[in-house]
Design a protein around this motif. Sequence first.
Motif, PDB file in Angstrom:
ATOM      1  N   VAL A   1       0.844  -1.208   0.000  1.00 23.00           N
ATOM      2  CA  VAL A   1       0.000   0.000   0.000  1.00 23.00           C
ATOM      3  C   VAL A   1       0.875   1.251   0.000  1.00 23.00           C
ATOM      4  O   VAL A   1       0.566   2.240  -0.682  1.00 23.00           O
ATOM      5  CB  VAL A   1      -0.985  -0.014   1.185  1.00 23.00           C
ATOM      6  N   GLU A   2       1.980   1.237   0.730  1.00 26.04           N
ATOM      7  CA  GLU A   2       2.901   2.379   0.704  1.00 26.04           C
ATOM      8  C   GLU A   2       3.416   2.629  -0.708  1.00 26.04           C
ATOM      9  O   GLU A   2       3.484   3.774  -1.158  1.00 26.04           O
ATOM     10  CB  GLU A   2       4.091   2.134   1.631  1.00 26.04           C
ATOM     11  N   ARG A   3       3.778   1.569  -1.409  1.00 26.59           N
ATOM     12  CA  ARG A   3       4.254   1.713  -2.788  1.00 26.59           C
ATOM     13  C   ARG A   3       3.133   2.226  -3.691  1.00 26.59           C
ATOM     14  O   ARG A   3       3.355   3.057  -4.567  1.00 26.59           O
ATOM     15  CB  ARG A   3       4.776   0.382  -3.334  1.00 26.59           C
ATOM     16  N   ALA A   4       1.927   1.726  -3.460  1.00 23.02           N
ATOM     17  CA  ALA A   4       0.785   2.176  -4.251  1.00 23.02           C
ATOM     18  C   ALA A   4       0.507   3.661  -4.005  1.00 23.02           C
ATOM     19  O   ALA A   4       0.191   4.402  -4.949  1.00 23.02           O
ATOM     20  CB  ALA A   4      -0.458   1.347  -3.910  1.00 23.02           C
ATOM     21  N   MET A   5       0.641   4.102  -2.771  1.00 23.43           N
ATOM     22  CA  MET A   5       0.445   5.523  -2.466  1.00 23.43           C
ATOM     23  C   MET A   5       1.423   6.377  -3.269  1.00 23.43           C
ATOM     24  O   MET A   5       1.037   7.406  -3.831  1.00 23.43           O
ATOM     25  CB  MET A   5       0.629   5.777  -0.968  1.00 23.43           C
ATOM     26  N   ASP A   6       2.661   5.948  -3.322  1.00 20.95           N
ATOM     27  CA  ASP A   6       3.673   6.680  -4.076  1.00 20.95           C
ATOM     28  C   ASP A   6       3.314   6.714  -5.564  1.00 20.95           C
ATOM     29  O   ASP A   6       3.399   7.760  -6.203  1.00 20.95           O
ATOM     30  CB  ASP A   6       5.041   6.049  -3.864  1.00 20.95           C
ATOM     31  N   LEU A   7       2.909   5.577  -6.112  1.00 19.35           N
ATOM     32  CA  LEU A   7       2.545   5.534  -7.535  1.00 19.35           C
ATOM     33  C   LEU A   7       1.307   6.376  -7.826  1.00 19.35           C
ATOM     34  O   LEU A   7       1.225   7.022  -8.873  1.00 19.35           O
ATOM     35  CB  LEU A   7       2.321   4.087  -7.980  1.00 19.35           C
ATOM     36  N   LEU A   8       0.355   6.386  -6.921  1.00 21.45           N
ATOM     37  CA  LEU A   8      -0.850   7.190  -7.120  1.00 21.45           C
ATOM     38  C   LEU A   8      -0.516   8.680  -7.183  1.00 21.45           C
ATOM     39  O   LEU A   8      -1.120   9.427  -7.953  1.00 21.45           O
ATOM     40  CB  LEU A   8      -1.860   6.941  -5.996  1.00 21.45           C
ATOM     41  N   LEU A   9       0.450   9.092  -6.398  1.00 20.55           N
ATOM     42  CA  LEU A   9       0.806  10.508  -6.357  1.00 20.55           C
ATOM     43  C   LEU A   9       1.762  10.927  -7.469  1.00 20.55           C
ATOM     44  O   LEU A   9       1.725  12.072  -7.917  1.00 20.55           O
ATOM     45  CB  LEU A   9       1.433  10.858  -5.006  1.00 20.55           C
ATOM     46  N   ASN A  10       2.619  10.019  -7.900  1.00 22.24           N
ATOM     47  CA  ASN A  10       3.703  10.413  -8.795  1.00 22.24           C
ATOM     48  C   ASN A  10       3.612   9.883 -10.214  1.00 22.24           C
ATOM     49  O   ASN A  10       4.538  10.096 -11.000  1.00 22.24           O
ATOM     50  CB  ASN A  10       5.044  10.000  -8.183  1.00 22.24           C
ATOM     51  N   THR A  11       2.554   9.169 -10.531  1.00 20.76           N
ATOM     52  CA  THR A  11       2.369   8.680 -11.891  1.00 20.76           C
ATOM     53  C   THR A  11       0.935   8.925 -12.327  1.00 20.76           C
ATOM     54  O   THR A  11       0.076   9.247 -11.507  1.00 20.76           O
ATOM     55  CB  THR A  11       2.653   7.157 -12.013  1.00 20.76           C
ATOM     56  N   ALA A  12       0.704   8.734 -13.607  1.00 22.01           N
ATOM     57  CA  ALA A  12      -0.651   8.882 -14.144  1.00 22.01           C
ATOM     58  C   ALA A  12      -1.296   7.510 -14.375  1.00 22.01           C
ATOM     59  O   ALA A  12      -2.351   7.424 -14.989  1.00 22.01           O
ATOM     60  CB  ALA A  12      -0.607   9.671 -15.449  1.00 22.01           C
ATOM     61  N   GLN A  13      -0.671   6.454 -13.869  1.00 22.84           N
ATOM     62  CA  GLN A  13      -1.216   5.107 -14.036  1.00 22.84           C
ATOM     63  C   GLN A  13      -2.590   5.005 -13.384  1.00 22.84           C
ATOM     64  O   GLN A  13      -2.864   5.651 -12.378  1.00 22.84           O
ATOM     65  CB  GLN A  13      -0.314   4.068 -13.377  1.00 22.84           C
TER      66      GLN A  13
END
Length: 134
Positions: A64-76
């Motif tokens: 979930v921590e990794r997902a939080m980072d991806l949600l904030l820093n990518t457009a995926q």
Amino acid sequence: MSRATEETNRAMLRARDAMDRAYADPLDIPALAKIAYVSEAHFIRTFRATFGETPHRYLQRRRVERAMDLLLNTAQGVTDICYAVGFSSLGTFSRTFRQIVGESPTDFRKRRTAPAALVPSCFTKAWTRPSSFG
């Protein structure tokens, strides 16, 4: 600290480091117990005593921590992120994300991408880091 306790802690750290490195891969207790050189049941008990949460919960929180980072820093999209961090089901990902963070992945992204007050990033990261302790 006794030598036995120190060796046990090192074994648990080896397993936790393996979880951190391969968080997106399917990990199972037998493989992690083998890394720590202990039985499966002993691994679960010792991991929980050492880190305060079960190996499964730790892995979920790390994902979930990794997902939080991806949600904030990518457009995926949320579905792509779900699979990228190691979840095999969007429903499980969304439910786990909500349990740990307190809101859905989509709501998290919307709320976090809004302009924020000027706060040092170290405070923001510490404040928003998911915790198993409520």
